[in-house]
Design a protein around this motif. Structure first.
Motif, short mmCIF file in Angstrom:
data_model
loop_
_atom_site.label_atom_id
_atom_site.label_comp_id
_atom_site.label_asym_id
_atom_site.label_seq_id
_atom_site.Cartn_x
_atom_site.Cartn_y
_atom_site.Cartn_z
N THR A 83 0.84 -1.19 0.00
CA THR A 83 0.00 0.00 0.00
C THR A 83 0.88 1.25 0.00
N ASP A 84 0.23 2.41 -0.16
CA ASP A 84 0.97 3.68 -0.13
C ASP A 84 1.63 3.88 1.23
N GLU A 85 0.95 3.50 2.31
CA GLU A 85 1.51 3.67 3.65
C GLU A 85 2.75 2.81 3.85
N VAL A 130 3.50 13.18 6.72
CA VAL A 130 2.20 13.78 6.40
C VAL A 130 1.10 12.73 6.50
N MET A 131 1.35 11.51 5.99
CA MET A 131 0.35 10.44 6.06
C MET A 131 0.04 10.06 7.51
N GLN A 132 1.06 9.97 8.34
CA GLN A 132 0.85 9.63 9.76
C GLN A 132 0.09 10.74 10.47
N ALA A 133 0.41 12.00 10.18
CA ALA A 133 -0.30 13.11 10.82
C ALA A 133 -1.75 13.15 10.37
N THR A 134 -2.02 12.84 9.12
CA THR A 134 -3.39 12.82 8.62
C THR A 134 -4.19 11.73 9.30
#
Length: 124
Positions: free
Chosen positions: A34-36, A46-50
């Motif tokens: 996956t993207d993560e 940014v993904m973790q903060a979102t």
């Protein structure tokens, strides 16, 4: 004859699940990451903060404010003052520019909408 031998060798290799010395990664064996799983560096932060519900770089649409003294428009800044432009009316063609300083909410000199400067620290 040659095509039959080639087909048999391919079937043998696929039935073992190995190609040479490496292991095949098939859709049933874990699939495409996956993207993560693939993200690194700033994109990963940014993904973790979102996921946590925060907006470290002000990428999302800000929540609407009424512009009164009790509920002023919030203006983030990394310094203690910032130049702000106010479009006082929806169809107005000119922008009213004024300096906004940290502290109490300040009014637009033309329409009277209130703005408040808040300090904003970048995450890196």
């Amino acid at each position: 004859m040659a095509s039959r031998l080639l087909a048999q060798s391919v079937v043998r290799v696929l039935s073992r699940g190995r190609v040479g010395h490496g292991v095949w990664r098939t859709m049933s064996g874990g699939g495409i990451p996956t993207d993560e799983e693939q993200a690194t560096g700033l994109e990963r932060k940014v993904m973790q903060a979102t996921k946590q519900g925060t907006d470290p770089y002000s990428m999302f649409k800000p929540r609407p404010y009424s512009g009164t003294k009790e509920d002023p428009h919030i203006v983030p800044s990394v310094t203690n003052c910032r130049l702000v432009g106010c479009i006082c009316e929806e169809d107005n063609t000119c922008i009213i520019w004024f300096w906004l300083h940290q502290g109490e909410p300040q009014r637009c000199p033309s329409c009277g909408a209130h703005y408040k400067l808040v300090s904003h620290q970048l995450p890196h």
